[in-house]
Structure formats: structure tokens, C-alpha cells
Design a protein around this motif. Structure first.
Motif, PDB file in Angstrom:
ATOM      1  N   PHE A 118       0.829  -1.203   0.000  1.00 31.39           N
ATOM      2  CA  PHE A 118       0.000   0.000   0.000  1.00 31.39           C
ATOM      3  C   PHE A 118       0.868   1.259   0.000  1.00 31.39           C
ATOM      4  CE2 PHE A 118      -3.239  -3.029   1.039  1.00 31.39           C
ATOM      5  CZ  PHE A 118      -4.412  -2.470   0.557  1.00 31.39           C
ATOM      6  N   ALA A 122       1.053   3.735  -3.270  1.00 34.25           N
ATOM      7  CA  ALA A 122       0.623   5.125  -3.054  1.00 34.25           C
ATOM      8  C   ALA A 122       1.702   6.095  -3.514  1.00 34.25           C
ATOM      9  CB  ALA A 122       0.294   5.354  -1.586  1.00 34.25           C
ATOM     10  N   SER A 127      -4.412   5.377  -6.031  1.00 39.18           N
ATOM     11  CA  SER A 127      -5.334   5.670  -4.934  1.00 39.18           C
ATOM     12  C   SER A 127      -5.543   4.399  -4.114  1.00 39.18           C
ATOM     13  CB  SER A 127      -6.674   6.146  -5.480  1.00 39.18           C
ATOM     14  OG  SER A 127      -7.328   5.088  -6.165  1.00 39.18           O
ATOM     15  N   ARG A 128      -6.071   4.551  -2.895  1.00 43.17           N
ATOM     16  CA  ARG A 128      -6.295   3.371  -2.055  1.00 43.17           C
ATOM     17  C   ARG A 128      -7.269   2.394  -2.718  1.00 43.17           C
ATOM     18  NH1 ARG A 128      -4.957   1.788   2.872  1.00 43.17           N
ATOM     19  NH2 ARG A 128      -6.240   0.178   3.856  1.00 43.17           N
ATOM     20  N   SER A 129      -8.305   2.925  -3.367  1.00 44.35           N
ATOM     21  CA  SER A 129      -9.269   2.035  -4.025  1.00 44.35           C
ATOM     22  C   SER A 129      -8.621   1.265  -5.173  1.00 44.35           C
ATOM     23  CB  SER A 129     -10.472   2.834  -4.534  1.00 44.35           C
ATOM     24  OG  SER A 129     -10.068   3.808  -5.473  1.00 44.35           O
ATOM     25  N   GLU A 132      -6.478  -1.486  -3.537  1.00 43.18           N
ATOM     26  CA  GLU A 132      -7.311  -2.574  -3.028  1.00 43.18           C
ATOM     27  C   GLU A 132      -7.819  -3.464  -4.157  1.00 43.18           C
ATOM     28  OE1 GLU A 132     -10.204  -0.402  -0.838  1.00 43.18           O
ATOM     29  OE2 GLU A 132      -9.024  -0.385   1.020  1.00 43.18           O
ATOM     30  N   TYR A 135      -4.745  -5.558  -5.236  1.00 42.61           N
ATOM     31  CA  TYR A 135      -3.894  -6.120  -4.190  1.00 42.61           C
ATOM     32  C   TYR A 135      -3.689  -7.626  -4.358  1.00 42.61           C
ATOM     33  CZ  TYR A 135      -2.257  -7.738   0.320  1.00 42.61           C
ATOM     34  OH  TYR A 135      -1.529  -8.357   1.304  1.00 42.61           O
TER      35      TYR A 135
END
Length: 247
Positions: A118, A122, A127-129, A132, A135
Motif C-alpha cells: 500500500f 501510493a 489511490s487506495r481504491s 485494493e 492487491y
């Protein structure tokens, strides 16, 4: 009937007159330092790693940077990636750049593999979405699922490389810089990485590869740039570059 106009070249990387100098400290001990100070001798010298290098890499090109150790290859990639700044000249890049410059670079040793996925993604602009969503694919490609929640300070260099490579190639990268790190992996993983490179090339991503593996660069690259003592001595078809390095 008029001929169709060819699409203009769009540079992904422009290296314009780039110079980079390092200061080398020759002091071997406290005694050497004291003696040099008493005798008013200098224990440092300047080393010019790059001496006015000019390279333009177009969008979708796959280019190998070749040369003997100390020729300036890794320094050039670090300048293009933004890890270092040039002392003279200019480096310009277009789009999102991912650099696999050193094994484990950018990994925090006290964080787990999962946390570093992560963190690194980043840093590379995801972006985090987005992270995810990719991942599971990132971890599966790295083949270190059972160690993903361990602190990376316990990872081997091969595990570092697998995870770093997997993160870099699973982002929406425009330019991928690779410096010799695939030598760390075992043969099956290197083959999987080679196939992934071929996918990126087919998708017209820009690749800049530093490697001593001449068979690999023959397969992946259409163009070679040979450096010698910080200067470009060849820039052309990959076969010519390989012959020059082998001679």
C-alpha cells in the motif's frame, strides 16, 4: 491519392546535456585524515559519472542501457526516476514513471509486506481504491503470499525483488525503469517477468532497461544505448549495441 501522415513521435523521456558529479572521500582512517590535515593534502576528489548525456526515448520504445560497470548506467536511471537531480542539463519524463532501481528501495523495514504494498503503490500514484482492487493480483504475482504479513526486514533480497517488481508492474505505468534487479530471482520467476515485459511492450509502454543479460535485452529491446566513462558511444539498433559491448 495522398499518403497518410505518420503519427508524430511523442517523447516519453528526454535527457538533455545531463551531467552528474560525485565527491569521493579517500580517507581510510582517522589517522589518514589527521595526517592529510597536517600536510594540507586533500582526501577527496570529484568523479564525473555523466558528461553531457543526450538521449530521447519515444513513447512505446523498449531501450537497453548497456556498458561496463562504472560507465554511468545506474546513475542515469536514478536521474530519470527522480531519485537524484542532475548537476547540469535537464531530465524530462511524460506520464507515470515507475523505477525498479534497487532491490527493496522504498520499502520500510519495520512494516509488513502488505503495508509496504500500500505504501509503495501510493508513492507511485495509486489511490487506495486502486490498490485494493489490484492487491490480490500483486501478491499472487509475487508468490510470497505466506510471508506477506511479516516485516520486510526479514525478507531475502529475492523476496524484496518479487514484491517490488509486482507492485511496479501492476500500476497504470507509462514508463518502467529497470536496473539489473531481475538477476536476483530464480529462473521460473525471471521467465514470468520476461513475459510481463512483453505484455507491457505490446501495450506500448516505454521500457528502459539496464542489464548485463545480453540475451534478455536482445529479446525485449529494439534499441541500445552504450555508455562508456559517462558518455554515449553508441545509440542505435540493439544488435549493434550488443556487438559493441561484447567486443
Amino acid at each position: 491519392m495522398s499518403q497518410p501522415i505518420a503519427a508524430p513521435h511523442r517523447p516519453s523521456i528526454i535527457v538533455d546535456g545531463v551531467r552528474k558529479r560525485f565527491t569521493i572521500n579517500h580517507a581510510l582512517s582517522l589517522k589518514d585524515t589527521v595526517v592529510a590535515w597536517i600536510r594540507r593534502r586533500t582526501l577527496t576528489s570529484d568523479f564525473e559519472a555523466l558528461k553531457g548525456v543526450d538521449i530521447v526515448v519515444d513513447e512505446g520504445e523498449s531501450v537497453a542501457i548497456l556498458g561496463l560497470n562504472g560507465s554511468g548506467k545506474s546513475t542515469l536511471l536514478k536521474l530519470i526516476s527522480g531519485v537524484m537531480a542532475p548537476d547540469g542539463g535537464e531530465v524530462l519524463t511524460r506520464g507515470r514513471v515507475a523505477g525498479l532501481i534497487e532491490v527493496g528501495a522504498g520499502f520500510h523495514p519495520e512494516l509488513s509486506g502488505r503495508e509496504n504494498v500500500f505504501l509503495n503503490a501510493a508513492i507511485l500514484g495509486m489511490s487506495r481504491s486502486e490498490i485494493e482492487a489490484r492487491y490480490d493480483e500483486i501478491v499472487a504475482f509475487s508468490e510470497i503470499e505466506e510471508f506477506i504479513d511479516q516485516e520486510v526486514k526479514h525478507y531475502s533480497s529475492g523476496m524484496f525483488m518479487r514484491l517490488a517488481f509486482s507492485v511496479a508492474i501492476h500500476i497504470a505505468v507509462d514508463v518502467l525503469l529497470v536496473d539489473e534487479i531481475l538477476s536476483v530471482g530464480d529462473a521460473p520467476f525471471r521467465e514470468k517477468c520476461r513475459l510481463k515485459f512483453e505484455e507491457l511492450i505490446a501495450a506500448r509502454k516505454t521500457l528502459l532497461i539496464v542489464s548485463h543479460d545480453l540475451d534478455m535485452v536482445r529479446e525485449l529491446c529494439v534499441r541500445g544505448v552504450v555508455l562508456s566513462k559517462g558518455e554515449v558511444v553508441y545509440d542505435g539498433p540493439i544488435e549493434g549495441a550488443v556487438r559493441l559491448v561484447e567486443s
